[in-house]
Design a protein around this motif. Sequence first.
Motif, mmCIF file in Angstrom:
data_model
loop_
_atom_site.group_PDB
_atom_site.id
_atom_site.type_symbol
_atom_site.label_atom_id
_atom_site.label_comp_id
_atom_site.label_asym_id
_atom_site.label_seq_id
_atom_site.Cartn_x
_atom_site.Cartn_y
_atom_site.Cartn_z
ATOM 1 N N ARG A 111 0.827 -1.205 0.000
ATOM 2 C CA ARG A 111 0.000 0.000 0.000
ATOM 3 C C ARG A 111 0.869 1.266 0.000
ATOM 4 O O ARG A 111 0.543 2.266 -0.634
ATOM 5 C CB ARG A 111 -0.944 -0.001 1.202
ATOM 6 C CG ARG A 111 -2.178 -0.882 0.990
ATOM 7 C CD ARG A 111 -3.257 -0.548 1.996
ATOM 8 N NE ARG A 111 -2.914 -1.003 3.340
ATOM 9 C CZ ARG A 111 -3.203 -2.215 3.826
ATOM 10 N NH1 ARG A 111 -3.849 -3.087 3.060
ATOM 11 N NH2 ARG A 111 -2.863 -2.542 5.061
ATOM 12 N N GLU A 113 0.904 6.779 -6.694
ATOM 13 C CA GLU A 113 -0.217 7.708 -6.858
ATOM 14 C C GLU A 113 0.207 9.150 -6.607
ATOM 15 O O GLU A 113 -0.175 10.063 -7.338
ATOM 16 C CB GLU A 113 -1.345 7.348 -5.873
ATOM 17 C CG GLU A 113 -2.272 6.269 -6.367
ATOM 18 C CD GLU A 113 -3.437 6.069 -5.401
ATOM 19 O OE1 GLU A 113 -3.784 7.025 -4.678
ATOM 20 O OE2 GLU A 113 -3.976 4.964 -5.366
ATOM 21 N N GLU A 129 -9.068 10.668 -10.481
ATOM 22 C CA GLU A 129 -10.360 10.039 -10.181
ATOM 23 C C GLU A 129 -11.499 10.717 -10.945
ATOM 24 O O GLU A 129 -12.453 10.043 -11.360
ATOM 25 C CB GLU A 129 -10.650 10.119 -8.674
ATOM 26 C CG GLU A 129 -9.719 9.260 -7.816
ATOM 27 C CD GLU A 129 -8.443 9.996 -7.450
ATOM 28 O OE1 GLU A 129 -7.712 9.503 -6.577
ATOM 29 O OE2 GLU A 129 -8.181 11.071 -8.053
ATOM 30 N N ASP A 177 -15.036 6.082 -4.384
ATOM 31 C CA ASP A 177 -13.738 5.415 -4.530
ATOM 32 C C ASP A 177 -12.721 5.981 -3.540
ATOM 33 O O ASP A 177 -11.914 5.233 -2.964
ATOM 34 C CB ASP A 177 -13.246 5.605 -5.966
ATOM 35 C CG ASP A 177 -11.922 4.909 -6.206
ATOM 36 O OD1 ASP A 177 -11.867 3.668 -6.102
ATOM 37 O OD2 ASP A 177 -10.925 5.621 -6.484
ATOM 38 N N ARG A 223 -13.342 4.351 -0.210
ATOM 39 C CA ARG A 223 -12.854 2.962 -0.159
ATOM 40 C C ARG A 223 -11.345 2.926 0.049
ATOM 41 O O ARG A 223 -10.835 2.141 0.862
ATOM 42 C CB ARG A 223 -13.244 2.223 -1.457
ATOM 43 C CG ARG A 223 -14.693 1.778 -1.505
ATOM 44 C CD ARG A 223 -14.931 0.804 -2.656
ATOM 45 N NE ARG A 223 -14.685 1.443 -3.953
ATOM 46 C CZ ARG A 223 -15.600 2.081 -4.647
ATOM 47 N NH1 ARG A 223 -16.833 2.210 -4.155
ATOM 48 N NH2 ARG A 223 -15.304 2.594 -5.816
ATOM 49 N N ARG A 224 -10.616 3.740 -0.709
ATOM 50 C CA ARG A 224 -9.164 3.737 -0.562
ATOM 51 C C ARG A 224 -8.760 4.243 0.822
ATOM 52 O O ARG A 224 -7.824 3.749 1.439
ATOM 53 C CB ARG A 224 -8.518 4.607 -1.655
ATOM 54 C CG ARG A 224 -8.579 3.937 -3.026
ATOM 55 C CD ARG A 224 -7.789 4.699 -4.082
ATOM 56 N NE ARG A 224 -8.444 5.944 -4.468
ATOM 57 C CZ ARG A 224 -8.039 7.151 -4.135
ATOM 58 N NH1 ARG A 224 -6.944 7.286 -3.385
ATOM 59 N NH2 ARG A 224 -8.692 8.219 -4.517
ATOM 60 N N ASN A 277 -9.167 1.447 3.293
ATOM 61 C CA ASN A 277 -8.078 0.467 3.212
ATOM 62 C C ASN A 277 -6.832 0.958 3.943
ATOM 63 O O ASN A 277 -6.076 0.159 4.510
ATOM 64 C CB ASN A 277 -7.734 0.176 1.749
ATOM 65 C CG ASN A 277 -8.853 -0.549 1.033
ATOM 66 O OD1 ASN A 277 -9.658 -1.251 1.667
ATOM 67 N ND2 ASN A 277 -8.931 -0.385 -0.289
ATOM 68 N N GLU A 278 -6.603 2.267 3.918
ATOM 69 C CA GLU A 278 -5.405 2.811 4.548
ATOM 70 C C GLU A 278 -5.550 2.972 6.057
ATOM 71 O O GLU A 278 -4.571 2.849 6.795
ATOM 72 C CB GLU A 278 -5.080 4.186 3.929
ATOM 73 C CG GLU A 278 -4.735 4.119 2.453
ATOM 74 C CD GLU A 278 -4.707 5.498 1.814
ATOM 75 O OE1 GLU A 278 -4.810 6.487 2.570
ATOM 76 O OE2 GLU A 278 -4.598 5.591 0.573
#
Length: 406
Positions: free
Chosen positions: A249, A256, A272, A284, A287-288, A291-292
Amino acid sequence: MGTGVASIDWDRRYARVLVVVPWLLLVPSVAINQATPDQAAGVRAGTLALAALAAAWVYGWHTRPRRERWERWWPGAVYMAGLLALCAALMAYDVIYVLFTITAFFHAYQLKPWPLGVAGVLVTSVVLNTMTMGAPEATPASLGGYLGVIIVQSAAIGAGIVFGEKASEQQRRRDEMVARLEAALEENAGLHAQLLTQAREAGVLDERQRMAREIHDTLAQGLAGIITQVQAAQRVWPEPARARPHVDRALALAKESLTEARRSVQALQPRELEEARLPDAVADLARRWSNETGVEPSVEITGEPVPLSPAIEVALFRVAQEALTNVAKHASAARVGLTLSYLGDVVLLDVRDDGVGMRDADSGGFGLNSMRQRIRGIGGAVTVESAPGEGTAVSVSVPMMSVGAP
């Protein structure tokens, strides 16, 4: 400017004419007088002496002095009185000196103020007509003829003085107006140059602020995420299976961030928003972020989504990004909610958390100030509500301008 210069040139030429006139009229008068036969030697000598005195008077009081002397009333009045006295004396000897007496009509134009000039014309007419026609008899016809000639003559010549003064006054006003206009043009030129300088400085400042916001929203946030993932990997480093996802990640975040940095330099909108519209891009993003951070936010879209202008979509996306980054860095929140509402004339974005909150919601650091600048730039407003232990709510309201709107 051209009119003023032409007026000055005309005044100078007329002043030179007035200097020459008495000599052009005196010389022929003297020549004719001295050439007259049957004139006693004593009379001829006396007339010549008076003519010489008249020449000296004109030279000393009119020809030689500077023109500025005539701006005062008394030098002109003294000169005119002496000139008319000499003219009357000369005409008493010989009426031919009426030619020289005409000089007084010309020089009356120089008397200041103009009523004194009109009075000079009147007195000249009285002297000239009295010496040439003689004193009138005490009869209506004689007095009427005498006064009529003087009045008509004085009015005709004096009118020139009045009209000339009015024309000079109008010319002075025009010259003053031209001078004011030229001064205004020079001032406007200076203001225009100053505005151009300020516009350039403002453009440089705007670009610096834009780059600062973009760096904060891309590199700074990306680096913060990378640091978080590397720290998480360090904590479980002895267990590669658990550390590897954090390293992956962190690598993805680095890629990114590099991509976004390049896009920021080129002033492009976030990746995006090129691949999806605002609601999908926000989902989105959530969601990212989940995850982080390990915290899963609730995302809600209300109303009928419509494509907005790129500036509005970029601003709302960056605000959502900044708000979620602040939650991850400062809030220690267990629950986060993100709502995007389309209400017909406005679009609302709300980001709420149940974290530790803030003591002073109006202050904020660079991130909150950057939010406010972005939203203010598209005509919207940002409200931050928070209190210690009660979480934080960031609310954004912007006018809805769709892609097809003017």
